[in-house]
Design a protein around this motif. Sequence first.
Motif, PDB file in Angstrom:
ATOM      1  N   GLU A 122      -9.905 -15.347  -6.803  1.00  0.00           N
ATOM      2  CA  GLU A 122      -8.909 -14.464  -7.403  1.00  0.00           C
ATOM      3  C   GLU A 122      -9.081 -14.419  -8.914  1.00  0.00           C
ATOM      4  O   GLU A 122      -9.357 -15.422  -9.557  1.00  0.00           O
ATOM      5  CB  GLU A 122      -7.496 -14.962  -7.055  1.00  0.00           C
ATOM      6  N   ALA A 162      -3.324  -9.678  -9.970  1.00  0.00           N
ATOM      7  CA  ALA A 162      -4.331 -10.535  -9.348  1.00  0.00           C
ATOM      8  C   ALA A 162      -5.197  -9.663  -8.451  1.00  0.00           C
ATOM      9  O   ALA A 162      -4.693  -8.817  -7.706  1.00  0.00           O
ATOM     10  CB  ALA A 162      -3.663 -11.633  -8.536  1.00  0.00           C
ATOM     11  N   THR A 173      -9.257  -9.546  -6.195  1.00  0.00           N
ATOM     12  CA  THR A 173     -10.471 -10.200  -5.727  1.00  0.00           C
ATOM     13  C   THR A 173     -11.587  -9.174  -5.826  1.00  0.00           C
ATOM     14  O   THR A 173     -11.473  -8.074  -5.283  1.00  0.00           O
ATOM     15  CB  THR A 173     -10.313 -10.686  -4.265  1.00  0.00           C
TER      16      THR A 173
END
Length: 162
Positions: free
Chosen positions: A102, A139, A141
């Motif tokens: 992350e 956040a 990914t």
Amino acid sequence: MTTSDDRVAIEQVLYRYARAVDRLDYDGIRDCYFPDAIDNHGGYHGPVSGLIEDIRRRHTTIDSSQHFISNVLIDFTSDDSAEVESYCLCYLRQAPVDGTTEQELAIIRCRYVDRFERRSGQWRIADRVVVFDEFRAQAITDSLNPGWVRSRRDGTDPVYLQ
């Protein structure tokens, strides 16, 4: 007398600045300003040499940076000076913390309010105020396919290998 070539030259400085910050090309950043220019850049206010050190420090943990310049308005105040406003949308992604996938992505909406001057035939930034409209962080990914060509924040980026 100003021409459309002067407009293009000013826009090119704005675009070169964005590339230089995104590739951490400190000489490229410096080349966009006159040596006596002042930049009011959020937490930093001062000469270009200090701005470069501020960017160097702030970007040590940023592994991806993109600055998009648009809505460039140029008002020539003389043959050798112009007031320039441009919009900037920035995406700044923090490198992942050890052992995680992350990352924090900052999205910044701002405007550059610049005074450009032409000295010795060269248009450059003489004074800049960054006007902030919004800062968001989320956040994420990164799911980029590892087989794709990835951008780099240095001289090994493909743009420099042409």
